[in-house]
Design an enzyme around this catalytic site. Structure first.
Site, short mmCIF file in Angstrom:
data_model
loop_
_atom_site.label_atom_id
_atom_site.label_comp_id
_atom_site.label_asym_id
_atom_site.label_seq_id
_atom_site.Cartn_x
_atom_site.Cartn_y
_atom_site.Cartn_z
N SER D 229 0.81 -1.23 0.00
CA SER D 229 0.00 0.00 0.00
C SER D 229 0.84 1.27 0.00
O SER D 229 1.88 1.36 0.65
CB SER D 229 -0.96 0.11 1.19
OG SER D 229 -1.97 -0.84 1.10
N SER D 267 -1.82 -4.12 -2.84
CA SER D 267 -1.36 -2.78 -2.50
C SER D 267 -2.52 -1.79 -2.63
O SER D 267 -3.05 -1.58 -3.71
CB SER D 267 -0.22 -2.38 -3.44
OG SER D 267 0.48 -1.28 -2.92
N ASP D 269 -3.40 1.52 -3.14
CA ASP D 269 -2.73 2.74 -3.59
C ASP D 269 -3.77 3.80 -3.90
O ASP D 269 -4.54 3.68 -4.85
CB ASP D 269 -1.88 2.43 -4.83
CG ASP D 269 -0.82 1.38 -4.52
OD1 ASP D 269 -0.33 1.34 -3.38
OD2 ASP D 269 -0.50 0.59 -5.43
#
Lengths: 353, 353, 353, 353
Positions: D229, D267, D269
Site C-alpha cells: 500500500s 497494494s 494505492d
C-alpha cells in the site's frame, strides 16, 4: 400491516414466501434498536449473506453510488476486488466508525481468522439527526455486535427498528422495509431480496398513485435543502459476478424512483448487491491460481433487474406502512403515513384489489 | 396531441412555453427522416446547444452510462475534459460512424476551424432494426448534415421523425419526444429541457397508471431478451460544471424508471447533459491559464434534479402519444399506443383533469 | 534492431520467443501503411485475439482510460458487458469512424453473422497530424479491411508501419512497438503481450536513463500544449474476467510512466486488455443462463501486473528503436531516435551488458 | 539526509524552498508516533490544507483509486461533491475507524460547527502489521487529535514517523516522505506538494537506476502475495476543480511507477488531491445559488501533471532515505535502505552530481 396486506400489488413478479430479503436462502437479519429517554432514536441493522465465516468464504459483491453524499465504509475494496468479506451493517451517519470497529472486532475474533490483519467492513448509514441526538453518538460497538449476533432467518422486523429507528421518508416516518421477488423458472427461478433503510425525500408515489402530490405533502427536498438518504441492500442466490452485481445494484435506483424518490443533492443513496450462490463463494486462501465459478450470462440479467426494481419499490413502501409515529429529539414529531387517507386514495385509483 | 393536451400532468413543476427542449434559450433541433420503400425507416436528430461555433465555444457537458450496451461515440473525451465541442447527433446503431464522419466534416469546415485536427463528435443511437433495414446502412453523411443544417428553435417535431422514425417503445411505436420544466424563481428560475429517442421496453406506466400491466401488454423484455435503448439529452441554461451535469444526467434514469423502463440488459441507455449558460462556455483558445465561470452550488441542484426527472418522464410519454403506427421491414408492423383505451384507463384512475 | 538486440534488458521477467504480442497463442497482427506523395503518412493496425469469429466467440475485455482525451470507439459497451466482439483496430484520430464502418462491414459479412444487427467496433487512435495530412482523411474502409485480412501470427513489423506510420514520440519518430513477458511457471506460466502505438511526449527515459533530460531534448509537452496520445493493447492467455482485465490495463500506464511519459493533458492514453484464454470465451448464443469460466484469483494477479508493466515499457521503447526518420506534410521532418548517441549514454550508465 | 542532499536530482522542475508538501502556502502537517514496548510501531499523520475551519470552508478535492485494496474512508462523498471538509489523516489499516471518530469529534467541536450533524472524514491507511501489533489496535482517538493539533507549517519530519512509523517499502524500511515542485512562471508559478506514506513493493528504482534488480533485492511481491500500500496526498495552490484534481491525482501513480512500484494486487494505492487556492474555497453556507471560482483550463494542466509525477517520485524516495532500521513485533527487523551501497550504484550510473 404491510403494503400487500392491504391488497396492493407492486409489479408483475411474485414475492417469495416471506416477501423479505430472508427469502434468499441463508440470509439472516438482525436489529439493535436504541430508544432511550427523549433524545436517542437510532439503531443498527445487520445483514449476513450466509452463516459461515464470511471473511474465509467471501461473496461476490458490488456497490453502486446512486448519490454518493454519504459516509458508507468499504466502497473501494469492494469495487477493486469484487467481493464482500464481512456482514453488512447499517446505522446512523456518525455511528459508521463505531460500527466499522465492531465489524473488525467481530471478524478478527472469528475462529480461523487468528492471523487476519486486514478487514474491509461494509457499513452504510443514513442521517437520523432530526429525531435522534446524532451528535451525542450513543451507539456502542456492543450494540453493533448484538445486531450481528441476533441476526436470524425468517420474517424481518420492519418500521421503527434497527437502523430505521429514527429515519424519515417523504416527510413521514420511515424505517426498515423489505421485500422479495422470484424470477420465473425459465429465467432460473432465483430469488432477489431487498432490504431498505428509508430516510429520503421527494414526492411520494404508492403503486403509481401521486399520494404526496395529492396531499400537498411533499417535503421541500426539491427546493434548497440537503437532507435524506436511502440504503438499499440487494441479495440474490443467482450466481452473479461483481460486474453484473453492479448492474443489478444500479437498478435498485429505478425502484426508488418509482416511489417518488429524486436522489436529492443531500441524499446519500447507495446500493449494495451480493450474490449468495454457494458455488460463487471466494475462499480467502486457495492453492489454486484460477477458479471456475458459475455466473449468469449478460443476456440472462433482465428478469433479475426487474425483480430488483420491484422488490426495492415494495421494500421502501413497506417501511412506510410499518413505521409508526415517533417523538424524538427536542420534541420533534414525525407522523406515520396516514394509512386511512392513503388507502382511500389508492382505492379511488383502483389500486386495491 | 401530446400527453398534456389530454389533461394529464406529470409532476409538480411547470413546463416552459413550448414544453420542449427548445425552451432552453438558444437550443435548436433538426431532423432528417428517412422513409424509403418498404424497408427504410430511420433517420437523424441533431441537437445544437447554441448558435455559435460549438468547437470554438465549447459547453460544459457530461454523459451518464445508464446501461452501456450501445455504440455512443464521444464518451471518454467528454468524461475527461468535461465539455462538448460538436452538435449532439442521434441516429441508428449502425449509422453512428457515418454520423461521426459527418459531424467531423461539419466541424472541420466551419469558419475559424481551418487548423483543427481533432474533433470529438458525440453521436448516440438506438437500434431500429425491427422496422428498418439496419444492415442496409442507408444513412448518408448528407442526411446527417441536413439534420444539423435544418436545426431550428421553436416547437420540436415528435413521434416518427428523425432518429425516432423506426423505434419501438414498450411494444408500441416510439420515437422522438420532448418536454421541459422551469424551476421556481427562488431556485434560479432555470429551464431544463429533455429530448428522448425512445426504443426500450418494460411495463409501461403513464402518470403512474400501470397501463402495460393492465393491458397485459408488456414485452418479454424482462425475460431472456436483449433489445431496446433510450437516448436522453438534457439541456439547461443553469450554469453547471461537468460534475454536477453528470449528477443531473444520472437523474434522467429516474424519469425513465417512472415510465416503467427497466434498463434491460440489451437496452443502451445513455444520458447526455449540457449546460448552455453563456458565462460557462469554454473558449477553444485562450490566453489565460485559469478562468472563472459561474457554477451552481451542490446545494442548489435538487430542483434541477426534479426538473430533469419530470421532463424525462414526460418526454418519453410524449414520444408515445405522438408516434403513429408504422409498417416497415419485412412487413413488420408496430401499432401506436391505443390512445382511446389508454385514456380511458387514465380517466378511471383519476389522472385526467 | 530492437532494444534488446543492443543488449539492453527491461525488467526481471523473460520475454516470449518473439518478444511480441504474437507470443500470446492465436493472436494475429496486420498493418496497412499509407505513404502517398508528400502528405499522406498514416495507416491502420489490426489486432485479432483469435482466429475464429470474434463476434460469435467474444473474449473478456476491459478498457482503461489513462487519459480520455481521444476518440476511441467502443468504450461503454466493453465496460458494461465485459467483452470484445470485433478485432481491435488502431488508426489516426479522424479515421476512427471510417475504421468503425469497416469493422462493422467485416463483422456483418462473416459467416453465421447474417442476422446480426448490432456491432461494437473497438477502434483506437492517435493524432498523426504533424506528419500526415489528417484533415484530408485519406484512410478508406478498404485499407482497414486489408489490415484485418493481412493479420498474421509470427513476428510483428514495428516502427513506421500501420497506425504508427506518422506518429511522434518524445519528439522523435514513434510508431508501432511490441514486447511480451512470460510469468514464472508457479504463477501460471502465462504470456502477456503488448502492442503500442506511440505518439506522446514527456522526458524520455530508456532503461531508467534520463535520455531526454541529458540531451535537453524534451518536448514542451510539460508546458502549455495539447498533443500526444498512446494506445496500448494488452493480450494474455491467462484466464481473466473483465474486472481483473481492467486492473491489468491500468498497469500499462505504469509501464508508460517508466519511459518518461506524463500523460499530458492532450494525450489520449487508452489501454485495451483482452484475455484470449479459450475456456473464457463467451458464446454469442447459448442455451444456458449461467456459464462457468475459469478466472484468475485476485491474489494471482501481481505477476501479470508486472508482466504488463515491463512489456509496455519495452513495447514503447521498441517503437522508438525501430522507427526511422520521416518527412511528411508541409515538409515536416521528425528524426529517428539518435541511436549512436543514445547507446553511448546507456553504455555509460552501465545499461548495456 | 534526504535524496537531494546526496546530489541526486529527480526530474526537471525545481522543488520549493523546503522541498516538502508544506511549500504549498497554508499547508500544515502533524505526526503522532507510537513506539511502545516491543510490539507497537504505528502512528498518525495529519495534513491540513489551510488554517481555517475546513468544514466551513471546504476545499476542492478528488481521490483516485490507484488500486482500491484498502480501507480509506471518505471516498464516495469526495467523488460526488468534489470537496474535502476535514483534515486528511493517515494511519494503519485497523486504525481507520478510530481515526474517523477522532476527525468527527474534532469537526463537531470546532467553533461554528455546533449544528453540524454530518462529517465526511477522509482517512487513509497502509498496513504496518509486519512491524506493528496491528491486531492489538493501539491507536486512540487522542493520538489522532494530537496529530491534528500538532500540525504545523515548515519542514516535515520524514521516515519512521507518524503513519510511516511501521511501514515497509521495497523490502526496506519505508515511512513518510515528502517533496514539492514549482511550475514555471509562465505555467502559473504554482507549487505542487506531495506527502507519501510508503508501504509497498516492486523492484526499487532510484533516479532510474535498477537498485532492486542489481541487489537481487526485490520482494516477492510480483509473485503470489498480497501486502503493501501507498498513500499519496497531493496539494497545490493552483486553482483546480475536482475534475482536474482527479486527473492530477491519477498522475501520482506515474510517479510511483518511476520508483519501481507495480501496484500489486494487495497494494492499496490511493491518491488524495486538494486545491488550497483561497479563491476556490467552498463555503458550507451561502446565500448564493451559484458561485464563480477560478479554475485552471484543461490546457494548463500538463505542467502540474509533471510536477505531481516528479514530487511523488521524490517523496517516496525521501521516505526510504530518511527511514531507519527498525525492530518490531515478534522481533521482526526491517533494514533501512543500505545507503552506502546504493549511493555507490548511483555514482556508477552517473546519477550523482
Amino acid at each position: 400491516k404491510r403494503l400487500r396486506d392491504h391488497g396492493i400489488e407492486i409489479g408483475v413478479l411474485n414475492p417469495g414466501p416471506l416477501n423479505a430479503v430472508t427469502d434468499v436462502p441463508g440470509v439472516r437479519v438482525g436489529h439493535t434498536t436504541l430508544i432511550k429517554g427523549d433524545n436517542v432514536r437510532t439503531g443498527v441493522t445487520a445483514i449476513l449473506p450466509h452463516s459461515d465465516n464470511i471473511f474465509q468464504k467471501k461473496v461476490p459483491a458490488a456497490i453502486f453510488l446512486g448519490n454518493g453524499f454519504g459516509k458508507l465504509a468499504g466502497y473501494s475494496q469492494v469495487k477493486e476486488l469484487g467481493n464482500l468479506e464481512t456482514p453488512i451493517v447499517l446505522t446512523n451517519t456518525l455511528g459508521v466508525a463505531t460500527a466499522v470497529n465492531a465489524v473488525v472486532d467481530y471478524t478478527l475474533n472469528l475462529p480461523h481468522n487468528e492471523a487476519v490483519q486486514s478487514v474491509n467492513a461494509v457499513v452504510g448509514e443514513t442521517n437520523d439527526g432530526y429525531l435522534n441526538d446524532i451528535r451525542g453518538r450513543h451507539l456502542t460497538e456492543k450494540d453493533v455486535l448484538l445486531a450481528i449476533e441476533n441476526a436470524e432467518p425468517g420474517p424481518v422486523k420492519e418500521g421503527n427498528v434497527g437502523a430505521g429507528t429514527g429515519t424519515v421518508c417523504f416527510g413521514f416516518k420511515g424505517g426498515i422495509g423489505t421485500s422479495s421477488r422470484v424470477v420465473p423458472k425459465e429465467a432460473g427461478g432465483y430469488t432477489v431480496g431487498v432490504l431498505a433503510q428509508t430516510n429520503f425525500g421527494g414526492m411520494l408515489k404508492i403503486a403509481g398513485v401521486d399520494v404526496g402530490k395529492q396531499m400537498g405533502h411533499y417535503s421541500d427536498s426539491f427546493k434548497y435543502a440537503t437532507d435524506g438518504s436511502c440504503m438499499m441492500v440487494v441479495l440474490t442466490n443467482a450466481p452473479l459476478n461483481s460486474r453484473n452485481l453492479e448492474r443489478l445494484a444500479k437498478r435498485a435506483m429505478l425502484g426508488l424512483a418509482r416511489t417518488g424518490g429524486i436522489a436529492s443533492n443531500g441524499s446519500g443513496d447507495y446500493v449494495i448487491a451480493v450474490s449468495t450462490a454457494e458455488a460463487s463463494r471466494i475462499p480467502y486462501v486457495s492453492e489454486q491460481l484460477a477458479t471456475s465459478a458459475p455466473a449468469m450470462r449478460n443476456e440472462a440479467m433482465t428478469p433479475l433487474f426487474l425483480a430488483t426494481i420491484e422488490a426495492t419499490e415494495e421494500a421502501i413502501l413497506n417501511s412506510l406502512f410499518t413505521a409508526e409515529s415517533m417523538i424524538g429529539r427536542k420534541g420533534h414529531k414525525i407522523e406515520a403515513l396516514p394509512k386511512t387517507e392513503v388507502l382511500e386514495m389508492l382505492r379511488e385509483a383502483g389500486k386495491i384489489r
